[in-house]
Scaffold this active site. Structure first.
Site, PDB file in Angstrom:
ATOM      1  N   ARG A  37      19.328  15.004  -6.528  1.00 20.79           N
ATOM      2  CA  ARG A  37      18.682  13.718  -6.281  1.00 20.79           C
ATOM      3  C   ARG A  37      19.217  12.705  -7.292  1.00 20.79           C
ATOM      4  O   ARG A  37      19.288  12.990  -8.495  1.00 20.79           O
ATOM      5  CB  ARG A  37      17.176  13.826  -6.449  1.00 20.79           C
ATOM      6  CG  ARG A  37      16.520  14.843  -5.519  1.00 20.79           C
ATOM      7  CD  ARG A  37      15.067  14.467  -5.262  1.00 20.79           C
ATOM      8  NE  ARG A  37      14.279  15.540  -4.700  1.00 20.79           N
ATOM      9  CZ  ARG A  37      14.307  15.943  -3.426  1.00 20.79           C
ATOM     10  NH1 ARG A  37      15.146  15.369  -2.571  1.00 20.79           N
ATOM     11  NH2 ARG A  37      13.549  16.921  -3.000  1.00 20.79           N
ATOM     12  N   LYS A  71      -2.013  14.833  -5.457  1.00 21.79           N
ATOM     13  CA  LYS A  71      -1.764  13.579  -4.757  1.00 21.79           C
ATOM     14  C   LYS A  71      -2.446  13.670  -3.397  1.00 21.79           C
ATOM     15  O   LYS A  71      -2.730  14.770  -2.919  1.00 21.79           O
ATOM     16  CB  LYS A  71      -0.273  13.306  -4.638  1.00 21.79           C
ATOM     17  CG  LYS A  71       0.558  14.404  -4.005  1.00 21.79           C
ATOM     18  CD  LYS A  71       2.029  14.056  -4.165  1.00 21.79           C
ATOM     19  CE  LYS A  71       2.944  15.056  -3.482  1.00 21.79           C
ATOM     20  NZ  LYS A  71       3.249  16.214  -4.350  1.00 21.79           N
ATOM     21  N   ASP A  91      -0.559  15.816   1.210  1.00 21.57           N
ATOM     22  CA  ASP A  91      -0.654  15.142  -0.092  1.00 21.57           C
ATOM     23  C   ASP A  91       0.272  13.931  -0.221  1.00 21.57           C
ATOM     24  O   ASP A  91       0.076  13.099  -1.100  1.00 21.57           O
ATOM     25  CB  ASP A  91      -0.474  16.134  -1.260  1.00 21.57           C
ATOM     26  CG  ASP A  91       0.811  16.926  -1.181  1.00 21.57           C
ATOM     27  OD1 ASP A  91       1.636  16.650  -0.277  1.00 21.57           O
ATOM     28  OD2 ASP A  91       0.999  17.834  -2.021  1.00 21.57           O
ATOM     29  N   LYS A 117       0.972  28.422  -3.601  1.00 23.05           N
ATOM     30  CA  LYS A 117       0.808  27.696  -4.846  1.00 23.05           C
ATOM     31  C   LYS A 117      -0.556  28.042  -5.412  1.00 23.05           C
ATOM     32  O   LYS A 117      -1.522  28.161  -4.658  1.00 23.05           O
ATOM     33  CB  LYS A 117       0.886  26.208  -4.524  1.00 23.05           C
ATOM     34  CG  LYS A 117       0.780  25.293  -5.692  1.00 23.05           C
ATOM     35  CD  LYS A 117       1.132  23.878  -5.266  1.00 23.05           C
ATOM     36  CE  LYS A 117      -0.067  23.151  -4.739  1.00 23.05           C
ATOM     37  NZ  LYS A 117      -0.134  21.756  -5.173  1.00 23.05           N
ATOM     38  N   SER A 128       4.640  22.452   1.873  1.00 21.55           N
ATOM     39  CA  SER A 128       4.579  20.991   1.822  1.00 21.55           C
ATOM     40  C   SER A 128       5.352  20.319   2.948  1.00 21.55           C
ATOM     41  O   SER A 128       5.104  20.585   4.114  1.00 21.55           O
ATOM     42  CB  SER A 128       5.064  20.522   0.457  1.00 21.55           C
ATOM     43  OG  SER A 128       4.851  19.157   0.320  1.00 21.55           O
ATOM     44  N   HIS A 129       6.321  19.491   2.579  1.00 17.27           N
ATOM     45  CA  HIS A 129       7.050  18.694   3.564  1.00 17.27           C
ATOM     46  C   HIS A 129       8.220  19.471   4.175  1.00 17.27           C
ATOM     47  O   HIS A 129       8.962  18.922   4.986  1.00 17.27           O
ATOM     48  CB  HIS A 129       7.574  17.430   2.892  1.00 17.27           C
ATOM     49  CG  HIS A 129       8.378  17.753   1.663  1.00 17.27           C
ATOM     50  ND1 HIS A 129       7.785  18.179   0.500  1.00 17.27           N
ATOM     51  CD2 HIS A 129       9.700  17.771   1.439  1.00 17.27           C
ATOM     52  CE1 HIS A 129       8.723  18.428  -0.394  1.00 17.27           C
ATOM     53  NE2 HIS A 129       9.896  18.193   0.148  1.00 17.27           N
ATOM     54  N   ASP A 182       1.222  19.310   4.164  1.00 14.23           N
ATOM     55  CA  ASP A 182      -0.049  19.719   3.556  1.00 14.23           C
ATOM     56  C   ASP A 182      -0.941  18.543   3.178  1.00 14.23           C
ATOM     57  O   ASP A 182      -1.959  18.735   2.508  1.00 14.23           O
ATOM     58  CB  ASP A 182       0.204  20.618   2.349  1.00 14.23           C
ATOM     59  CG  ASP A 182       0.968  19.920   1.245  1.00 14.23           C
ATOM     60  OD1 ASP A 182       1.758  19.003   1.550  1.00 14.23           O
ATOM     61  OD2 ASP A 182       0.792  20.281   0.068  1.00 14.23           O
ATOM     62  N   ASP A 209       2.316  14.321   5.145  1.00 15.27           N
ATOM     63  CA  ASP A 209       3.269  15.433   5.268  1.00 15.27           C
ATOM     64  C   ASP A 209       2.566  16.728   5.665  1.00 15.27           C
ATOM     65  O   ASP A 209       1.393  16.724   6.042  1.00 15.27           O
ATOM     66  CB  ASP A 209       4.022  15.621   3.946  1.00 15.27           C
ATOM     67  CG  ASP A 209       3.109  16.118   2.840  1.00 15.27           C
ATOM     68  OD1 ASP A 209       1.908  15.787   2.889  1.00 15.27           O
ATOM     69  OD2 ASP A 209       3.583  16.848   1.950  1.00 15.27           O
ATOM     70  N   ARG A 262       8.230  28.772  -3.076  1.00 15.99           N
ATOM     71  CA  ARG A 262       8.570  28.254  -1.754  1.00 15.99           C
ATOM     72  C   ARG A 262       9.855  28.922  -1.284  1.00 15.99           C
ATOM     73  O   ARG A 262      10.859  28.861  -1.985  1.00 15.99           O
ATOM     74  CB  ARG A 262       8.808  26.750  -1.885  1.00 15.99           C
ATOM     75  CG  ARG A 262       8.216  25.949  -0.771  1.00 15.99           C
ATOM     76  CD  ARG A 262       8.345  24.482  -1.098  1.00 15.99           C
ATOM     77  NE  ARG A 262       7.092  23.921  -1.567  1.00 15.99           N
ATOM     78  CZ  ARG A 262       6.903  22.632  -1.809  1.00 15.99           C
ATOM     79  NH1 ARG A 262       7.884  21.785  -1.634  1.00 15.99           N
ATOM     80  NH2 ARG A 262       5.743  22.188  -2.213  1.00 15.99           N
ATOM     81  N   THR A 285       8.798  15.043 -13.257  1.00 20.12           N
ATOM     82  CA  THR A 285       8.478  15.200 -11.840  1.00 20.12           C
ATOM     83  C   THR A 285       7.570  16.409 -11.637  1.00 20.12           C
ATOM     84  O   THR A 285       7.817  17.473 -12.199  1.00 20.12           O
ATOM     85  CB  THR A 285       9.783  15.399 -11.044  1.00 20.12           C
ATOM     86  OG1 THR A 285      10.532  14.197 -11.146  1.00 20.12           O
ATOM     87  CG2 THR A 285       9.502  15.718  -9.595  1.00 20.12           C
TER      88      THR A 285
HETATM   89  C1  G16 Z   1       6.265  18.473  -5.174  1.00 16.14           C
HETATM   90  C2  G16 Z   1       5.406  18.046  -6.297  1.00 16.14           C
HETATM   91  C3  G16 Z   1       5.588  16.572  -6.540  1.00 16.14           C
HETATM   92  C4  G16 Z   1       7.038  16.269  -6.803  1.00 16.14           C
HETATM   93  C5  G16 Z   1       7.893  16.829  -5.715  1.00 16.14           C
HETATM   94  C6  G16 Z   1       9.309  16.729  -6.194  1.00 16.14           C
HETATM   95  O1  G16 Z   1       5.863  17.791  -4.022  1.00 16.14           O
HETATM   96  O2  G16 Z   1       4.047  18.297  -6.009  1.00 16.14           O
HETATM   97  O3  G16 Z   1       4.804  16.202  -7.615  1.00 16.14           O
HETATM   98  O4  G16 Z   1       7.275  14.900  -6.875  1.00 16.14           O
HETATM   99  O5  G16 Z   1       7.586  18.179  -5.493  1.00 16.14           O
HETATM  100  O6  G16 Z   1      10.127  17.440  -5.418  1.00 16.14           O
HETATM  101  P1  G16 Z   1      11.595  17.756  -5.892  1.00 16.14           P
HETATM  102  O7  G16 Z   1      11.505  18.678  -7.077  1.00 16.14           O
HETATM  103  O8  G16 Z   1      12.185  18.344  -4.666  1.00 16.14           O
HETATM  104  O9  G16 Z   1      12.214  16.434  -6.256  1.00 16.14           O
HETATM  105  P2  G16 Z   1       5.363  18.562  -2.733  1.00 16.14           P
HETATM  106  O10 G16 Z   1       4.825  17.477  -1.845  1.00 16.14           O
HETATM  107  O11 G16 Z   1       6.604  19.225  -2.227  1.00 16.14           O
HETATM  108  O12 G16 Z   1       4.330  19.540  -3.213  1.00 16.14           O
END
Ligand code: G16
Length: 543
Positions: free
Chosen positions: A496, A376, A281, A125, A112-113, A279, A277, A21, A344
């Site tokens: 975080r 998800k 999920d 991905k 993603s978001h 994508d 979001d 990303r 995570t």
């Molecule tokens: C991705 C993973 C999730 C995870 C998140 C954590 O979400 O698919 O399983 O919880 O990252 O993000 P970070 O590492 O920033 O805390 P997504 O929706 O961005 O694909």
């Protein structure tokens, strides 16, 4: 004709929690996307004759990178690629298409978001044949390959691929099939949920608002919620995927889905509000006047999933990521089913789901899902909520209060310190890691540290070990603070901090989480020296 293009290997472009990303500008560098895609293809055995799925969330660069990926897939010997019309496939739909068609895997183009558009982010991905994100063994191999890769294979010339017309064409010897991105996924949802019960609930006056955030779920939500379930047209807002998400930040939380939140707290709120979001999920669920924290949502879904036909036989087990609150643990104990705590990242659920050890899983980062796919799934979560509410005939607020009265409440908040310097964030984590052993017994006001560790996970299915997955400080009485660095950001570092306190069922269940957690928040800041290492006194986002 196949051509071999020379490239300089990546110096260090490590995929994060969820693939590679980066800012759009990084992906626009010559041969950048190709270098990553070829690194993926090079670590895959059995490409010859295989099916590959390609789709994305429609963000800026989606179509361009699909064109590159298709030519490269043809040059690398794939027999067939399946692409969602318009280049669209939500992440859970892509997972389903991979599984349904026995594909070798899929490329999901999304950040993603994260925001999109020329100034936003892009991402790629790779998902494996089970439909889920590649495990660490595969992402590690892709990264290693990218550090030595000196060429990629592509097909020269040829017309642009028409992404709008359903059906088959050829690129070289490879068949390209443009598929309806929504139909198979919507059909799958009809097998899991009682659409008749939801329709009957709607007919009794139940209303909803779904905010697709101008991202990928719009077409899915229009089809499922409005066309198949009959909710009034207009129940889905921001339903057209836009390359820049209309300037929104497609992260369904109370900061970025503020309009929905305000509406749900106002006098004209529908019964149920939800968002997904970029994508598709993640999910956000808000009842009239009642926000549902993702960790609570996971627990409530686990406690009630048997009310939906797809889960009527009960759950084999449940899993949550380590920073997710322990609310679902209490449900697992009551149901007498196993609870797994993973690092995570959705990829860690894949083996457990494949082995049939868990049926439902979820994360504090607004993700929940089940064994129906290996990602998800935002709309799936919305439909499970709708099914439960239709059967129970209660409001979201009543359901959550009832849940707390039975299981107690895990007050929970996540603090994000965004865009801090990587050096500062790394130094904070290193310093805290180095002091873990001396923390037990330390007192912060009324709080006493009981234990502290660096979370490591041994996968019960394949025995693989993942270390350094987050620093956990556990206090006497069961409260805890967890620290980890985000693996999905694209500029600087995001720290975080996850803060949690359990209140038993006969305690104060409806306090303001910020007040209920204030002492822990302060302890968390002091223990890690957040201000000293990051210069910040307050988080940028509290969710
Ligand atoms: C991705 C993973 C999730 C995870 C998140 C954590 O979400 O698919 O399983 O919880 O990252 O993000 P970070 O590492 O920033 O805390 P997504 O929706 O961005 O694909």
């Amino acid at each position: 004709m196949i051509s071999t293009v020379s490239v300089t290997p990546f110096s260090d472009q490590k995929p994060g929690t969820s693939g590679l990303r980066k800012a759009v500008g990084v992906f626009q560098q010559p041969h950048y996307a190709e270098t990553f895609i070829q690194s993926v293809f090079d670590v895959l055995a059995d490409k010859a004759g295989a099916v590959l799925v390609i789709g994305g969330d429609g963000r800026f660069l989606n179509r361009e990178v699909i064109g590159k990926a298709v030519r490269m897939a043809a040059a690398n010997g794939f027999a067939r690629v399946l692409i969602g019309r318009g280049g669209i496939l939500s992440t859970p739909a892509a997972s389903h298409v991979i599984r349904l068609n026995g594909a070798l895997g899929g490329l999901i183009l999304s950040a993603s978001h994260n925001p999109g558009g020329p100034d936003g982010d892009f991402g790629i991905k790779y998902n494996i044949a089970n439909g889920g994100p590649a495990p660490e063994s595969v992402t590690g191999a892709i990264h290693a390959r990218s550090l030595v890769l000196d060429r990629y294979l592509t097909l020269e010339g040829g017309a642009d691929i028409d992404l709008e017309t359903l059906g088959e064409t050829r690129v070289g010897d490879m068949v390209v099939e443009i598929i309806d991105p929504v139909a198979a996924y919507a059909d799958l949802m009809e097998t899991l949920f009682d659409f008749d019960a939801i329709r009957a609930h709607r007919a009794r006056g139940f209303t909803l608002s779904f905010d697709a955030m101008s991202a990928v779920t719009g077409p899915y939500a229009h089809e499922i919620l409005e066309r198949r379930l009959g909710f009034t047209p207009g129940s889905v807002v921001n339903g057209v995927p836009l390359e820049d998400f209309g300037g929104h930040h497609p992260d369904p939380n109370i900061v970025h889905a503020r309009e929905l939140y305000d509406r749900m707290m106002g006098p004209d709120a529908p019964d149920f509000g939800a968002a997904s979001d970029g994508d598709g999920d993640r999910n956000l669920v808000i009842g009239r006047g009642r926000f549902v924290a993702p960790s609570d949502a996971l627990a409530i879904l686990a406690a009630n999933a048997h009310l939906a036909p797809g889960y009527a036989r009960g759950l084999a087990g449940v899993a949550r990521s380590m920073p997710t609150s322990a609310a679902v643990d209490r449900v697992a104990a009551a149901l007498d089913i196993p609870l797994h705590e993973t690092p995570t990242g959705w990829k860690f659920f894949g083996n457990l789901l494949d082995a049939g050890q868990v049926t439902l899983c979820g994360e504090e980062s607004a993700g929940a899902g089940s064994d129906h796919v290996r990602e998800k799934d935002g709309l799936w979560a919305v439909l499970l909520w709708l099914n439960i509410l239709a059967v129970r005939g209660v409001s979201v607020d009543e359901l959550i209060q009832e849940h707390w009265r039975r299981f107690g409440r895990n007050y929970y908040v996540r603090h994000d310190y965004e865009g801090v310097s990587s050096e500062g964030a790394d130094a904070l984590m290193a310093a805290l890691r180095g002091r873990l052993a001396e923390l037990p017994g330390q007192r912060h006001g009324d709080l006493v540290i009981a234990s502290a560790d660096d979370f490591a996970y041994v996968d019960p299915v394949d025995g693989s070990v993942s270390e350094g997955q987050g620093l956990r400080i556990l206090f006497e009485g069961g409260s805890r603070v967890v620290y980890r660095l985000s693996g999905t950001g694209t500029s600087g570092a995001t720290l975080r901090v996850y803060i949690e306190r359990y209140e038993p069922a006969d305690g104060v269940l409806d306090a303001d989480p910020a007040e209920a957690l204030s002492a822990l928040v302060e302890a968390g800041k002091a223990i890690a020296g957040i201000e000293r290492f990051t210069g910040r006194t307050m988080p940028d986002v509290a969710t």
